[in-house]
Write a protein that holds these residues in place. Sequence first.
Motif, PDB file in Angstrom:
ATOM      1  N   ARG A  45       6.897  -1.223  -7.798  1.00 11.21           N
ATOM      2  CA  ARG A  45       6.960  -2.558  -7.189  1.00 11.21           C
ATOM      3  C   ARG A  45       5.772  -3.425  -7.590  1.00 11.21           C
ATOM      4  O   ARG A  45       5.939  -4.588  -7.980  1.00 11.21           O
ATOM      5  CB  ARG A  45       7.003  -2.429  -5.661  1.00 11.21           C
ATOM      6  N   VAL A  46       4.562  -2.870  -7.483  1.00  7.23           N
ATOM      7  CA  VAL A  46       3.392  -3.717  -7.766  1.00  7.23           C
ATOM      8  C   VAL A  46       3.275  -4.008  -9.257  1.00  7.23           C
ATOM      9  O   VAL A  46       2.843  -5.098  -9.648  1.00  7.23           O
ATOM     10  CB  VAL A  46       2.085  -3.103  -7.208  1.00  7.23           C
ATOM     11  N   THR A  47       3.681  -3.056 -10.105  1.00  6.75           N
ATOM     12  CA  THR A  47       3.641  -3.310 -11.551  1.00  6.75           C
ATOM     13  C   THR A  47       4.609  -4.417 -11.927  1.00  6.75           C
ATOM     14  O   THR A  47       4.268  -5.335 -12.692  1.00  6.75           O
ATOM     15  CB  THR A  47       3.971  -2.022 -12.339  1.00  6.75           C
ATOM     16  N   THR A  48       5.815  -4.341 -11.390  1.00  4.75           N
ATOM     17  CA  THR A  48       6.811  -5.393 -11.661  1.00  4.75           C
ATOM     18  C   THR A  48       6.334  -6.736 -11.150  1.00  4.75           C
ATOM     19  O   THR A  48       6.433  -7.762 -11.826  1.00  4.75           O
ATOM     20  CB  THR A  48       8.158  -5.028 -11.004  1.00  4.75           C
ATOM     21  N   ASP A  49       5.777  -6.740  -9.945  1.00 10.95           N
ATOM     22  CA  ASP A  49       5.341  -7.995  -9.329  1.00 10.95           C
ATOM     23  C   ASP A  49       4.238  -8.667 -10.132  1.00 10.95           C
ATOM     24  O   ASP A  49       4.288  -9.866 -10.408  1.00 10.95           O
ATOM     25  CB  ASP A  49       4.845  -7.714  -7.901  1.00 10.95           C
TER      26      ASP A  49
ATOM     27  N   THR B 262       0.823  -1.205   0.000  1.00 10.94           N
ATOM     28  CA  THR B 262       0.000   0.000   0.000  1.00 10.94           C
ATOM     29  C   THR B 262       0.857   1.255   0.000  1.00 10.94           C
ATOM     30  O   THR B 262       2.075   1.196   0.200  1.00 10.94           O
ATOM     31  CB  THR B 262      -0.988   0.001   1.184  1.00 10.94           C
ATOM     32  N   VAL B 263       0.199   2.382  -0.220  1.00 11.30           N
ATOM     33  CA  VAL B 263       0.879   3.675  -0.322  1.00 11.30           C
ATOM     34  C   VAL B 263       0.905   4.338   1.057  1.00 11.30           C
ATOM     35  O   VAL B 263       0.036   4.089   1.894  1.00 11.30           O
ATOM     36  CB  VAL B 263       0.159   4.563  -1.363  1.00 11.30           C
ATOM     37  N   ASN B 264       1.895   5.190   1.290  1.00 10.57           N
ATOM     38  CA  ASN B 264       2.070   5.785   2.619  1.00 10.57           C
ATOM     39  C   ASN B 264       1.234   7.047   2.820  1.00 10.57           C
ATOM     40  O   ASN B 264       1.673   8.009   3.445  1.00 10.57           O
ATOM     41  CB  ASN B 264       3.558   6.098   2.876  1.00 10.57           C
ATOM     42  N   ASN B 265       0.003   7.051   2.283  1.00 15.56           N
ATOM     43  CA  ASN B 265      -0.913   8.161   2.508  1.00 15.56           C
ATOM     44  C   ASN B 265      -1.588   8.022   3.866  1.00 15.56           C
ATOM     45  O   ASN B 265      -1.699   6.921   4.412  1.00 15.56           O
ATOM     46  CB  ASN B 265      -1.974   8.224   1.398  1.00 15.56           C
ATOM     47  N   ASN B 266      -2.086   9.129   4.374  1.00 15.10           N
ATOM     48  CA  ASN B 266      -2.648   9.170   5.723  1.00 15.10           C
ATOM     49  C   ASN B 266      -3.754   8.143   5.924  1.00 15.10           C
ATOM     50  O   ASN B 266      -3.797   7.451   6.937  1.00 15.10           O
ATOM     51  CB  ASN B 266      -3.181  10.584   6.001  1.00 15.10           C
ATOM     52  N   ASP B 267      -4.664   8.008   4.949  1.00 12.10           N
ATOM     53  CA  ASP B 267      -5.781   7.079   5.093  1.00 12.10           C
ATOM     54  C   ASP B 267      -5.314   5.634   5.215  1.00 12.10           C
ATOM     55  O   ASP B 267      -5.907   4.842   5.952  1.00 12.10           O
ATOM     56  CB  ASP B 267      -6.726   7.207   3.893  1.00 12.10           C
ATOM     57  N   MET B 268      -4.229   5.297   4.481  1.00 12.19           N
ATOM     58  CA  MET B 268      -3.727   3.919   4.539  1.00 12.19           C
ATOM     59  C   MET B 268      -2.991   3.649   5.850  1.00 12.19           C
ATOM     60  O   MET B 268      -3.004   2.523   6.356  1.00 12.19           O
ATOM     61  CB  MET B 268      -2.796   3.649   3.355  1.00 12.19           C
ATOM     62  N   ILE B 269      -2.353   4.673   6.410  1.00 17.30           N
ATOM     63  CA  ILE B 269      -1.703   4.513   7.713  1.00 17.30           C
ATOM     64  C   ILE B 269      -2.768   4.219   8.775  1.00 17.30           C
ATOM     65  O   ILE B 269      -2.573   3.369   9.655  1.00 17.30           O
ATOM     66  CB  ILE B 269      -0.907   5.783   8.091  1.00 17.30           C
TER      67      ILE B 269
ATOM     68  N   VAL C 213       4.518  -0.865   3.154  1.00 16.73           N
ATOM     69  CA  VAL C 213       4.024   0.498   2.954  1.00 16.73           C
ATOM     70  C   VAL C 213       5.097   1.314   2.244  1.00 16.73           C
ATOM     71  O   VAL C 213       6.218   1.445   2.747  1.00 16.73           O
ATOM     72  CB  VAL C 213       3.645   1.153   4.302  1.00 16.73           C
ATOM     73  N   LEU C 214       4.760   1.866   1.068  1.00 14.02           N
ATOM     74  CA  LEU C 214       5.763   2.488   0.208  1.00 14.02           C
ATOM     75  C   LEU C 214       5.320   3.867  -0.274  1.00 14.02           C
ATOM     76  O   LEU C 214       4.123   4.157  -0.358  1.00 14.02           O
ATOM     77  CB  LEU C 214       6.004   1.587  -1.020  1.00 14.02           C
TER      78      LEU C 214
ATOM     79  N   ASP D 180      -0.550 -10.312  -1.891  1.00 11.40           N
ATOM     80  CA  ASP D 180      -1.898 -10.856  -1.956  1.00 11.40           C
ATOM     81  C   ASP D 180      -2.942  -9.762  -2.121  1.00 11.40           C
ATOM     82  O   ASP D 180      -4.058 -10.022  -2.578  1.00 11.40           O
ATOM     83  CB  ASP D 180      -2.203 -11.664  -0.687  1.00 11.40           C
ATOM     84  N   VAL D 181      -2.591  -8.545  -1.705  1.00 14.10           N
ATOM     85  CA  VAL D 181      -3.451  -7.381  -1.885  1.00 14.10           C
ATOM     86  C   VAL D 181      -2.604  -6.251  -2.429  1.00 14.10           C
ATOM     87  O   VAL D 181      -1.525  -5.966  -1.896  1.00 14.10           O
ATOM     88  CB  VAL D 181      -4.121  -6.944  -0.559  1.00 14.10           C
ATOM     89  N   LEU D 182      -3.084  -5.614  -3.487  1.00 15.60           N
ATOM     90  CA  LEU D 182      -2.371  -4.500  -4.109  1.00 15.60           C
ATOM     91  C   LEU D 182      -3.201  -3.230  -3.987  1.00 15.60           C
ATOM     92  O   LEU D 182      -4.409  -3.250  -4.226  1.00 15.60           O
ATOM     93  CB  LEU D 182      -2.132  -4.767  -5.601  1.00 15.60           C
TER      94      LEU D 182
END
Length: 439
Positions: A70-74, A32-39, A61-62, A83-85
């Motif tokens: 990362r997720v595109t390469t994966d 996941t992205v390091n935005n406030n909502d995801m934290i 968390v990136l 398992d979750v992108l």
Amino acid sequence: MKTDVLRSSLAAVVLAMAGTQAYAATTVTIATVNNNDMIIMQRLSKQFEAANPDIKLDWVVLEENVLRQRVTTDIATKSGQFDVLTIGTYEAPIWAKQGWLAEITGLPADYDLDDVLKPVRDGLSYQGKLYALPFYAESSMLFYRKDLVEKAGMTMPEQPTYDDVAKLAEKMTDKAAGVYGICLRGKPGWGENMAFLSTLINTYGGQWFDEKWTPTIDSPEWKKAVGFYIELLKKYGPPGAASNGFNENLALFASGKCGMWIDATSAAGKLYSKAESQVADKTGFARAPVAVTPKGSHWLWSWALGIPATSKAQPEARKFIAWATSKPYIERVGKEVGWASAPPGTRASTYANPNYVAAAPFADFVLKSINEANPNDATLKKVPYTGVQYVGIPEFQSIGTQVGQAIAGALAGTTSLDDALKVGQAAATRAMRQAGYLK
């Protein structure tokens, strides 16, 4: 006697094995992205684990650009690390077409998919099937300091123009006091500086490609729009603007360093939270500015949770993403973190909730902006693609990032605007020719 002892030992072994199996948790790895909502999501997910002891969540968390890489390469290499992108309305239909994402089916009866806003649902679908669940959704808007506008003896129109923005930025700038009239994304990336710049280019009458897929990056519309952006930030923006993305500008505005900021509506919750923003009681909002045309002046995006087809924990991953995007999760954030911080833009029920509406004066405004953004009609001239702040083709991820790097160089002063646009035009033309769009 020996037989009884043997039976007891075997029984103990069986019980021990059963206990091990009962408590052997399936690990679900989440990127996941390091935005406030995801934290906030990561913090509250301990409640999910407590309610589901058979599932263990492993978080990666990136920063936004790194996450996308990362997720595109994966997923493209099918390495199966996640398992979750955390993906968006750009990736979901493209990756679904490639067969890279698992279709979202088997949701709990009380999930209420019809409650999810249709523009958001449609953006995460391919051929009528859903491939990701929206965690939050957004358009773009203008945030401003009401006290600084008043001090300047000016007013903020409900629908400002970019000329209005330039005049206000000049009046609001006080570099000696560390206050800058305008903050805008400068960090290079198709989803960073080019997200904002695409809307700017749209409203100046430009587009990424003409009807025959020929890039138009060296067009007069691009030169005027990007030239305005660079001049605005050089005169009235903070130092090092070429390094600032969403999170950096959010921190600058929340600490009182920005007079105006044009960015995602999702930032409103943090800016209006007195616990997180020093200017919560001074912040106003208006529609994203316009220039030649209102078309494409504000974007449509959703950060969503998808499951790669390679995941070996799809049932567990589906259980988690349904939990994280549900009505009860939004209620949980509202009660435990604050209603202004509840994930916005996804559900009609959020905007019908009096607790949210009372805490979020921007609620109706944001909902209207999301519903009005039109990825199918975002440019003045006809184009062969969909998308407001991006182009819905696989090649855009690379093209957008290369152009973003060139423009960031012009903003930083390491190259000229003309050279940056020439580099972008050449890179885009080369990529489109290699992909078969051009002869």
